[in-house]
Design an enzyme around this catalytic site. Structure first.
Site, PDB file in Angstrom:
ATOM      1  N   ARG A  93      35.430  47.658  46.801  1.00 18.40           N
ATOM      2  CA  ARG A  93      34.669  48.008  45.585  1.00 18.40           C
ATOM      3  C   ARG A  93      34.581  49.571  45.672  1.00 18.40           C
ATOM      4  NH1 ARG A  93      31.698  42.380  46.532  1.00 18.40           N
ATOM      5  NH2 ARG A  93      32.347  41.223  44.762  1.00 18.40           N
ATOM      6  N   LEU A 113      43.220  45.452  50.322  1.00 19.11           N
ATOM      7  CA  LEU A 113      42.773  45.798  51.780  1.00 19.11           C
ATOM      8  C   LEU A 113      42.664  47.187  52.197  1.00 19.11           C
ATOM      9  CD1 LEU A 113      45.448  43.207  53.613  1.00 19.11           C
ATOM     10  CD2 LEU A 113      43.026  43.002  53.036  1.00 19.11           C
ATOM     11  N   HIS A 133      39.537  46.135  57.118  1.00 15.35           N
ATOM     12  CA  HIS A 133      40.223  44.799  57.274  1.00 15.35           C
ATOM     13  C   HIS A 133      41.249  45.248  58.302  1.00 15.35           C
ATOM     14  CE1 HIS A 133      39.454  44.448  52.703  1.00 15.35           C
ATOM     15  NE2 HIS A 133      38.777  43.335  53.236  1.00 15.35           N
ATOM     16  N   GLN A 154      26.488  38.176  56.174  1.00 14.41           N
ATOM     17  CA  GLN A 154      27.666  37.146  56.057  1.00 14.41           C
ATOM     18  C   GLN A 154      28.102  36.535  57.579  1.00 14.41           C
ATOM     19  OE1 GLN A 154      31.030  36.925  53.327  1.00 14.41           O
ATOM     20  NE2 GLN A 154      32.177  37.903  55.040  1.00 14.41           N
ATOM     21  N   MET A 208      39.504  38.999  51.099  1.00 17.91           N
ATOM     22  CA  MET A 208      39.731  38.716  49.550  1.00 17.91           C
ATOM     23  C   MET A 208      40.711  39.718  48.986  1.00 17.91           C
ATOM     24  SD  MET A 208      36.031  37.223  48.032  1.00 17.91           S
ATOM     25  CE  MET A 208      35.305  38.934  47.839  1.00 17.91           C
ATOM     26  N   GLY A 209      41.436  40.156  49.748  1.00 17.31           N
ATOM     27  CA  GLY A 209      42.464  41.311  49.429  1.00 17.31           C
ATOM     28  C   GLY A 209      42.047  42.612  49.285  1.00 17.31           C
TER      29      GLY A 209
HETATM   30  O1  PAF Z   1      34.048  38.907  53.504  1.00 19.88           O
HETATM   31  C1  PAF Z   1      34.975  38.530  52.631  1.00 19.88           C
HETATM   32  O2  PAF Z   1      35.884  39.157  52.269  1.00 19.88           O
HETATM   33  C2  PAF Z   1      34.621  37.063  51.981  1.00 19.88           C
HETATM   34  O3  PAF Z   1      33.121  36.981  51.869  1.00 19.88           O
HETATM   35  C3  PAF Z   1      35.336  36.041  52.907  1.00 19.88           C
HETATM   36  C4  PAF Z   1      34.704  36.115  54.122  1.00 19.88           C
HETATM   37  C5  PAF Z   1      36.911  36.230  52.969  1.00 19.88           C
HETATM   38  C6  PAF Z   1      34.983  34.690  52.001  1.00 19.88           C
HETATM   39  O4  PAF Z   1      35.732  34.567  50.917  1.00 19.88           O
END
Ligand code: PAF
Length: 283
Positions: free
Chosen positions: A187, A33, A37, A153, A30-31
């Site tokens: 965040r 970074l 990431h 997740q 979701m950027g």
């Molecule tokens: O982990 C994240 O940044 C988000 O949940 C994802 C996997 C990109 C889905 O929007």
């Protein structure tokens, strides 16, 4: 690095690569970074020929009152970081490209989605599963990479891929931490210096558990009480949940009888932070 915003265009690019026999790896984000990431991007680069990264702040995974509208963003900086990390294609779709007028499908994974963040953020994992299914269908990677900070997740997406026969291997990447142990998160930028001190209560609580285990504590309610007391002693921390679960299905454990995962979510100021630790237990 090419930046592509249309599904049709990324499909064309990737079809060409596939015809040339190139292995495609994918890191959805979701950027805004950070090193977490970028470690996934590097792993992806090491294990594939083509690295695709998406940046899409997915409205479907944010609940009412959450930080969708203020989610941090810096596309220029992200682009430079991705280029330096060896990304080949940045997929940067607009909201309407992913959710066009009339979009009405919802993907829901039962069981593993139900507890932890699923309980605190109703609908969150449906939003994640729906967008991840779409992104995996668009990119059709051989491998897709997700961070273990969002441990639930990762398990939900593994279940989703197995259940829907999505032919991408789902791979987890280790949690990347700041020098003082705080798990990296987009965040963290919300934290003031005072709040950041309270945020360290998440990772430091693992030591509280480790010490209690060494003393022979096996009762999870006792462990939870110790962690609660520790976190609550930090001025800006407000516990959302502290859970002790089995690492695969994320079902609560009551007594420590083998390996387990401790997962927690804590509000610190306006940031809702999550972290987790896998405890190996010799029995
Ligand atoms: O982990 C994240 O940044 C988000 O949940 C994802 C996997 C990109 C889905 O929007």
């Amino acid at each position: 690095m090419k930046t592509v915003s249309k599904i049709e265009d990324i499909r064309k690019e990737l079809n060409k690569a596939r015809m040339d026999g190139l292995r495609i790896g994918f890191v959805p984000t979701m950027g805004f970074l950070h090193e977490g990431h970028l470690s996934l991007v590097r792993k992806c680069r090491d294990e594939n020929d083509i690295v695709v990264v998406s940046i899409f702040v997915n409205p479907a995974q944010f609940g009412a009152g959450e930080d969708l509208d203020s989610y941090p963003s810096d596309i220029k900086r992200d682009t430079a970081l991705l280029e330096a990390a060896g990304t080949n294609i940045l997929f940067l779709p607009e909201r309407e490209e992913i959710y066009p007028e009339g979009f009405s499908t919802n993907i829901s994974v039962a069981g593993v989605s139900d507890g932890l963040c699923g309980r605190s953020r109703p609908g969150h994992f449906d939003g994640v599963c729906t967008v991840v299914t779409k992104l995996l269908n668009i990119v059709q990677p051989e491998r897709a990479y997700f961070g273990e900070k969002d441990y639930q997740q990762l398990q939900v997406i593994k279940r989703l891929a197995r259940d829907l026969n999505i032919p991408s291997e789902i791979i987890g990447g280790s949690i990347i931490r700041e020098d003082d142990g705080l798990a990296m998160s987009s965040r963290n930028v919300y934290l003031t210096p005072e709040q950041r001190e309270s945020a360290l209560s998440l990772n430091r609580s693992f030591k509280v558990v480790q010490d209690a285990l060494k003393e022979g504590v096996e009762d999870v309610s006792e462990l939870r009480a110790d962690v609660e007391e520790f976190i609550n002693s930090h001025e800006y921390a407000r516990i959302d949940y502290i859970e002790f679960v089995d690492p695969e299905f994320l079902r609560p454990v009551r007594k420590i009888e083998g390996d387990f995962l401790m997962a927690l979510a804590v509000y610190v100021g306006k940031a809702r932070l999550i972290d987790n630790n896998y405890f190996e237990v010799q029995k």
